[in-house]
Enzyme design. Structure first.
Site, PDB file in Angstrom:
ATOM      1  CD  GLU A 106      -5.688   7.064  35.507  1.00  9.20           C
ATOM      2  OE1 GLU A 106      -6.729   7.307  34.872  1.00  9.20           O
ATOM      3  OE2 GLU A 106      -4.547   7.426  35.133  1.00  9.20           O
ATOM      4  CD  GLU A 137      -0.996   9.069  37.479  1.00  9.61           C
ATOM      5  OE1 GLU A 137      -2.042   8.452  37.228  1.00  9.61           O
ATOM      6  OE2 GLU A 137      -0.557   9.991  36.751  1.00  9.61           O
ATOM      7  CD  GLU A 170      -6.362  12.359  33.095  1.00  5.91           C
ATOM      8  OE1 GLU A 170      -5.592  12.897  33.925  1.00  5.91           O
ATOM      9  OE2 GLU A 170      -6.307  11.149  32.813  1.00  5.91           O
TER      10      GLU A 170
END
Length: 543
Positions: free
Chosen positions: A351, A385, A407
């Site tokens: 990302e 992302e 996450e």
């Protein structure tokens, strides 16, 4: 473009000043390039034993590796709080050019502005597999006044490999609250295995010929293998990045480029962590669009771009950005975003702010492929992302033990994003089947693992174990549960409060709970006030 003049060139005062500034910038770029190329042989490879230009490094030391028998801050697994980084000026040179042997090294110069929080004569930086040329410390600097101060004598530079530090021992203390600049010339290794992270090499076939590209994967702790840095997520700073490259290659980094004259420099980044700095040098093509001022480019091999493999990603990326901006009521802070398909890398995607890297299969879609599963998978990864741009990049966990704040949210948002792009995908059914049920099954069969490890003393070589199903799936399940329990409206309001409170900074798990509790308290307080007013008014009405 201005109006076309009939003949001759006429410059006003403002135009003359602008032209002078542009010429000065070009001259500076050429001088930097000349200095770096002076360190090369005729075929473009670095000369043996070459060092950074002496004008950049007034004092010079030779690094050594020392046993750490004597106690010191290098014995600790976390950086001391004596110095905090403010700004990096990084010039990076991957030794990649057409016709040369396989590139195995990169070199560069980094100037790091730091603020001294406690008087110290020892500077610790993260460093792995880096060799050093000249090193200097300057200061104290005047606030906002550009280069200033004097040279602080460096007595020794040595490496403490146990906790991956480079140690600079100074001959005098740095002053509390003073600003200083650390200047280090370095050389590192380009790894030929992308699964090792850091700066890595890919070889691939495109347009009927063999080619190379160099890219980076720095999460969680590989930035220190590319350039010396304060490689902890809470050590945020701004970055001014330049990449030296052959004119036939394109250089990409986090921000939009300013100059492309073999030295490509980039705009200053927002305040961010080292692990999302990113670098790519390649011979790719791109397709582009603009969404709400965000210039979006999808990069891939030229054959893939020509055959339309990038079109699906281009069509959905902008709408997903807009959807998440509206969802959180916080605008994306950058003016450009590159998504690039890397032939081989260690993870499905990464990302990095402004330069997201993807495995080719996670970004490219064959137009003739009529199966929706592949499109859904691409939308899922892109949504994941993009979700990180807020949860991870804008607000970053304070330490890796709270990785689920990055996450878990991104894994939840990947399903929300897919449902937005492909409304026929049943969100609840898919989420339960692919996330909640597997996590419940895993929790029942394997040793219990907490979502947030209360023991923050995670050694560097154990951090990779945190990137597993528990962090992703259990984290996403908790997020989904909170949304259902609080109601989506209150939950989004709490997330907006959380993101707003910790933008460009770091947060711990308890900070999220505090923001949720704050929103609930405000709502309950308002309801209580309304109930009290209703009861009071009703009582008066009966008299």
């Amino acid at each position: 473009m201005g109006a076309k003049l009939r003949s001759g060139i006429y410059l006003g005062r403002k135009s003359a000043v602008l032209l002078a500034v542009l010429l000065a910038a070009l001259l500076l770029a050429l001088l930097v390039l000349a200095a770096l190329l002076g360190r090369c042989t005729k075929d473009g490879r670095p000369r043996a034993g070459a060092e950074a230009p002496s004008s950049l490094t007034p004092s010079s030391v030779v690094p050594s590796v020392e046993p750490t028998a004597r106690p010191g801050p290098w014995d600790e697994w976390r950086l001391p709080s004596t110095l905090t980084p403010v700004h990096y000026s990084l010039l990076l040179w991957p030794h990649l050019a057409p016709g040369l042997p396989e590139p195995r090294t990169h070199s560069g110069q980094v100037n790091i502005t730091v603020r001294c929080r406690r008087a110290t004569d020892t500077v610790l930086l993260h460093s792995v597999e880096l060799d050093y040329g000249d090193v200097a410390v300057w200061g104290p600097l005047e606030e906002g006044a550009g280069p200033s101060g004097r040279s602080i004598p460096v007595s020794k530079l040595w490496l403490a490999p146990r906790h991956e530090y480079a140690v600079l021992e100074l001959r005098e203390n740095l002053s509390v609250d003073g600003l200083y600049e650390l200047r280090l010339a370095f050389q590192g290794r380009i790894r030929n295995n992308p699964f090792l992270g850091g700066l890595f090499l890919n070889d691939y076939e495109d347009e009927g010929e063999s080619r190379w590209l160099v890219a980076s994967q720095l999460e969680p702790t590989a930035a220190r293998s590319v350039y010396p840095c304060f490689d902890e997520p809470a050590m945020k700073a701004t970055f001014n990045i330049g990449i030296v490259h052959h004119p036939s290659y394109v250089a990409l980094s986090n921000m939009p480029e300013i100059v492309n004259w073999t030295v490509t420099t980039f705009e200053i980044t927002p305040k961010m962590s080292t692990y999302i700095t990113a670098f790519v040098v390649c011979n790719f093509a791109y397709v582009s669009t603009t969404e709400r001022g965000n210039k979006i480019r999808i990069w891939a091999q030229k054959d893939a771009t020509r055959n339309g493999f990038t079109e699906y990603a281009l069509n959905i990326t902008g709408p997903i950005f807009s959807f998440m901006e509206d969802l959180f009521n916080i605008s994306y802070p950058l003016s450009k975003t590159d998504l690039i398909a890397i032939p081989s890398m260690s993870s499905g995607a990464m990302e990095n702010w402004g330069l997201m890297t993807f495995q080719e299969t996670s970004l490219l879609h064959l137009p003739q492929d009529k199966f929706t599963n592949n499109k859904i998978r691409i939308a899922q990864v892109i949504s994941h992302e993009i979700g990180h741009q807020w949860f991870g990049n804008l607000v970053t966990m304070d330490w890796w033990n709270d990785l689920w704040l990055n996450e878990g949210f991104a894994s939840y948002l990947e399903h929300v994003g897919v449902h937005y792009i492909e409304p026929t995908v049943p969100l609840d059914i898919i989420f339960s089947y692919y996330v909640v049920h597997p996590m419940l099954h895993m929790d029942g069969k394997v040793m219990y693992q907490s979502l947030s490890d209360t023991d923050e003393e995670q050694q560097t070589n154990r951090l990779s174990s945190l990137f597993g199903e528990v962090t992703y799936w259990k984290g996403a399940s908790i997020v989904r549960m909170l949304s259902s329990f609080l109601s989506e409206k209150l939950f989004i309001k709490a997330l907006n409060s959380y993101l707003d409170a910790f933008s460009f900074s770091n947060a711990k798990q308890d900070d999220l709970w505090d923001q949720i509790q704050k929103v609930l308290f405000n709502i309950s307080h308002v309801k209580a006030a309304h109930t009290s007013a209703f009861w009071f008014n009703g009582s008066l009405a009966t008299k």
